[in-house]
Design a protein around this motif. Structure first.
Motif, mmCIF file in Angstrom:
data_model
loop_
_atom_site.group_PDB
_atom_site.id
_atom_site.type_symbol
_atom_site.label_atom_id
_atom_site.label_comp_id
_atom_site.label_asym_id
_atom_site.label_seq_id
_atom_site.Cartn_x
_atom_site.Cartn_y
_atom_site.Cartn_z
ATOM 1 N N ASN A 133 0.840 -1.188 0.000
ATOM 2 C CA ASN A 133 0.000 0.000 0.000
ATOM 3 C C ASN A 133 0.871 1.232 0.000
ATOM 4 O OD1 ASN A 133 -2.148 -1.620 -0.014
ATOM 5 N ND2 ASN A 133 -2.942 -1.004 1.986
ATOM 6 N N GLY A 134 0.430 2.240 -0.711
ATOM 7 C CA GLY A 134 1.193 3.486 -0.740
ATOM 8 C C GLY A 134 2.083 3.584 -1.959
ATOM 9 N N GLU A 135 2.343 2.446 -2.611
ATOM 10 C CA GLU A 135 3.193 2.496 -3.802
ATOM 11 C C GLU A 135 2.301 2.625 -5.043
ATOM 12 O OE1 GLU A 135 5.951 -0.918 -4.861
ATOM 13 O OE2 GLU A 135 6.898 0.062 -3.141
ATOM 14 N N TYR A 136 2.776 3.333 -6.069
ATOM 15 C CA TYR A 136 1.939 3.492 -7.257
ATOM 16 C C TYR A 136 1.915 2.212 -8.079
ATOM 17 C CZ TYR A 136 1.764 8.484 -6.342
ATOM 18 O OH TYR A 136 1.565 9.705 -5.786
ATOM 19 N N VAL A 137 0.723 1.732 -8.320
ATOM 20 C CA VAL A 137 0.539 0.563 -9.174
ATOM 21 C C VAL A 137 0.379 1.031 -10.619
ATOM 22 C CG1 VAL A 137 -1.145 -1.234 -9.708
ATOM 23 C CG2 VAL A 137 -0.315 -0.959 -7.380
ATOM 24 N N ILE A 138 -0.308 2.171 -10.762
ATOM 25 C CA ILE A 138 -0.379 2.819 -12.081
ATOM 26 C C ILE A 138 0.224 4.211 -11.901
ATOM 27 C CG2 ILE A 138 -1.885 3.716 -13.902
ATOM 28 C CD1 ILE A 138 -3.940 1.568 -13.143
ATOM 29 N N ASP A 139 1.223 4.508 -12.700
ATOM 30 C CA ASP A 139 1.879 5.813 -12.606
ATOM 31 C C ASP A 139 2.181 6.267 -14.036
ATOM 32 O OD1 ASP A 139 3.266 8.038 -11.887
ATOM 33 O OD2 ASP A 139 4.947 7.007 -10.951
ATOM 34 N N LEU A 140 1.169 6.824 -14.668
ATOM 35 C CA LEU A 140 1.303 7.177 -16.080
ATOM 36 C C LEU A 140 1.231 8.681 -16.250
ATOM 37 C CD1 LEU A 140 -1.062 4.523 -17.728
ATOM 38 C CD2 LEU A 140 1.435 4.505 -17.644
ATOM 39 N N GLY A 175 -3.621 -1.173 -3.576
ATOM 40 C CA GLY A 175 -4.635 -1.501 -2.585
ATOM 41 C C GLY A 175 -5.822 -0.568 -2.549
ATOM 42 N N GLU A 176 -5.953 0.317 -3.545
ATOM 43 C CA GLU A 176 -7.116 1.218 -3.529
ATOM 44 C C GLU A 176 -8.084 0.883 -4.659
ATOM 45 O OE1 GLU A 176 -6.227 5.382 -3.971
ATOM 46 O OE2 GLU A 176 -5.364 5.158 -5.950
ATOM 47 N N ASN A 211 -6.860 -15.123 -13.263
ATOM 48 C CA ASN A 211 -5.396 -15.264 -13.142
ATOM 49 C C ASN A 211 -4.887 -14.716 -11.809
ATOM 50 O OD1 ASN A 211 -6.173 -12.717 -13.978
ATOM 51 N ND2 ASN A 211 -4.311 -12.312 -15.127
ATOM 52 N N ASP A 212 -5.791 -14.545 -10.840
ATOM 53 C CA ASP A 212 -5.448 -14.016 -9.517
ATOM 54 C C ASP A 212 -4.590 -12.752 -9.638
ATOM 55 O OD1 ASP A 212 -5.449 -13.880 -6.781
ATOM 56 O OD2 ASP A 212 -3.726 -15.213 -6.542
ATOM 57 N N PRO A 213 -5.140 -11.727 -10.337
ATOM 58 C CA PRO A 213 -4.319 -10.552 -10.655
ATOM 59 C C PRO A 213 -4.087 -9.650 -9.460
ATOM 60 C CG PRO A 213 -6.574 -10.202 -11.369
ATOM 61 C CD PRO A 213 -6.521 -11.592 -10.814
ATOM 62 N N GLU A 214 -3.010 -8.848 -9.562
ATOM 63 C CA GLU A 214 -2.741 -7.835 -8.524
ATOM 64 C C GLU A 214 -3.526 -6.571 -8.824
ATOM 65 O OE1 GLU A 214 1.594 -7.228 -8.290
ATOM 66 O OE2 GLU A 214 1.647 -9.263 -9.111
ATOM 67 N N LEU A 215 -3.699 -6.314 -10.127
ATOM 68 C CA LEU A 215 -4.411 -5.122 -10.582
ATOM 69 C C LEU A 215 -5.573 -5.576 -11.462
ATOM 70 C CD1 LEU A 215 -4.669 -2.056 -11.288
ATOM 71 C CD2 LEU A 215 -2.977 -2.446 -13.087
ATOM 72 N N THR A 268 -9.790 -5.678 0.322
ATOM 73 C CA THR A 268 -9.240 -6.173 1.591
ATOM 74 C C THR A 268 -8.185 -7.266 1.349
ATOM 75 O OG1 THR A 268 -10.928 -7.853 1.908
ATOM 76 C CG2 THR A 268 -11.370 -5.713 2.893
ATOM 77 N N GLU A 269 -8.281 -7.913 0.189
ATOM 78 C CA GLU A 269 -7.259 -8.922 -0.148
ATOM 79 C C GLU A 269 -5.993 -8.256 -0.694
ATOM 80 O OE1 GLU A 269 -9.034 -11.661 -2.922
ATOM 81 O OE2 GLU A 269 -10.654 -12.138 -1.517
ATOM 82 N N GLY A 270 -6.006 -6.938 -0.815
ATOM 83 C CA GLY A 270 -4.803 -6.213 -1.250
ATOM 84 C C GLY A 270 -4.756 -5.940 -2.739
ATOM 85 N N LYS A 271 -5.833 -6.287 -3.450
ATOM 86 C CA LYS A 271 -5.808 -6.032 -4.896
ATOM 87 C C LYS A 271 -6.100 -4.562 -5.172
ATOM 88 C CE LYS A 271 -7.267 -10.686 -6.154
ATOM 89 N NZ LYS A 271 -5.906 -11.230 -6.158
ATOM 90 N N THR A 272 -5.589 -4.091 -6.289
ATOM 91 C CA THR A 272 -5.850 -2.712 -6.710
ATOM 92 C C THR A 272 -6.900 -2.767 -7.810
ATOM 93 O OG1 THR A 272 -3.540 -2.245 -6.273
ATOM 94 C CG2 THR A 272 -4.749 -0.614 -7.569
#
Ligand code: ADP
Length: 328
Positions: A5-12, A36-37, A156-160, A187-191
């Protein structure tokens, strides 16, 4: 591992897309989505929402782009395996059952056989489609298609997870269930990044939003922050407003049809309304309620789509500009 959390998953940033015919679908878009948001991209039809998602999925080639998705430049194929995608108006092969459709997409995503069988069953349960799992997709309603579509985006159990209009055509009960699923995924940490034009729905679940108008991001941030300036206090009283209220510089008076009057105080802070409450009480006015109010996402959206030059809503669709105008 999901991004902390707190790190950019999308930073475009600097995302431009000019389609043939000089259609400027995206004009210098900057989007930052934190791990995580739940992030909502909203905008009128033709604003460029689908184009942006398709660029992230490498379905559409950007005219210009910089930045990263999951820490890698857009176009890095192995990273796509960590992303789930529900396209707008998606279609499944109609001869397959819901379960077969999920297993088919799991195969494409290179999920091994035991995992895909287990995950398909679990996800059908998650989206409330277990009873329909072995019926043909051709018999499904629009809402059922969207539920299976959501399961497909998670196979595919994605992160995003990128979802383009996930509740399109879904009835209110189904919409609520989809919202609950998205909250659970968080809550599972996905974005979760979703495009939608259903503002009240986005308001209920999004941590942050961006408003896209004619290919430009005109607002981006937490809804509370974007609407903070508009905070007011509303005092509802029985009967008409006392005469002193009419000339009060901090008050607006609206008389309702129900013999009640609403006094809106310009001050945004609780202390600023106390003297007004004291004065009303001293005058034996019955106070029905005192509550803070602020703009809704819809108000914010409407403000964003008004052209300051004309005072009217901007036409939907992309901007048709000369190249000099397109790049500020
Ligand atoms: P939204 O998802 O916000 O409704 P889109 O990204 O679908 O918007 O479209 C943005 C603009 O780009 C629209 O004016 C649309 O007509 C145009 N557009 C989308 N896809 C294409 C395409 N393949 N060729 C030309 N123009 C396109």
């Amino acid at each position: 591992m999901p991004a902390p959390n707190g790190e950019y998953v999308i930073d475009l940033h600097d995302v431009e897309k000019v389609y043939k015919g000089d259609v400027h679908a995206l004009r210098g878009v900057e989007i930052k989505v934190t791990g995580g948001e739940i992030f909502g991209l909203l905008g009128p039809n033709g604003a460029g929402k689908s184009t942006l998602v398709k660029i992230m999925m490498t379905i559409v080639r950007p005219t210009r782009i910089s930045g990263t998705v999951l820490g890698r430049p857009v176009g890095h194929k192995p990273t796509l395996r960590r992303v789930g995608f529900l396209p707008e108006h998606h279609r499944f092969p109609r001869h397959l059952t819901g379960r077969q459709a999920l297993e088919f997409y799991a195969t494409l995503a290179k999920v091994d056989r035991p995992t895909r069988t287990r995950r398909a069953t679990e996800l059908l349960e998650t989206v409330g489609m277990s009873e329909w799992a072995d019926k043909k997709v051709s018999t499904y309603s629009k809402g059922m298609m969207q539920r299976v579509g959501l399961a497909q985006a998670l196979i595919n159990d994605p992160e995003l997870v990128l979802l383009d209009e996930p509740t399109d055509g879904v009835d209110p009960v189904g919409r609520r269930e989809i919202r609950d699923i998205l909250l659970r995924l968080r809550t599972e940490g996905k974005t979760i990044f979703l495009n939608s034009h259903l503002l009240s729905e986005l308001e209920m679940i999004c941590d942050r939003v961006a408003i896209l108008v004619q290919g430009r991001v005109v607002q981006q941030g937490r809804i509370e922050d974007l609407t903070a300036d508009s905070q007011r206090y509303e005092i509802v009283i029985e009967g008409a407003a006392p005469s002193w209220a009419a000339g009060h510089p901090e008050l607006r008076i609206d008389t309702g049809a129900d013999l009640r009057t609403t006094l809106t105080c310009r001050g945004a802070e609780a202390p600023s309304v106390q003297p007004i409450i004291d004065r009303l009480r001293k005058g034996k006015v019955t106070i029905v309620s005192v509550r803070p109010v602020r703009e809704t996402l819809e108000d914010l959206f409407m403000r964003a789509v008004i052209d300051p030059k004309t005072g009217r809503a901007l036409a939907p669709g992309a901007a048709r500009l000369t190249r000099d105008e397109a790049t500020p």
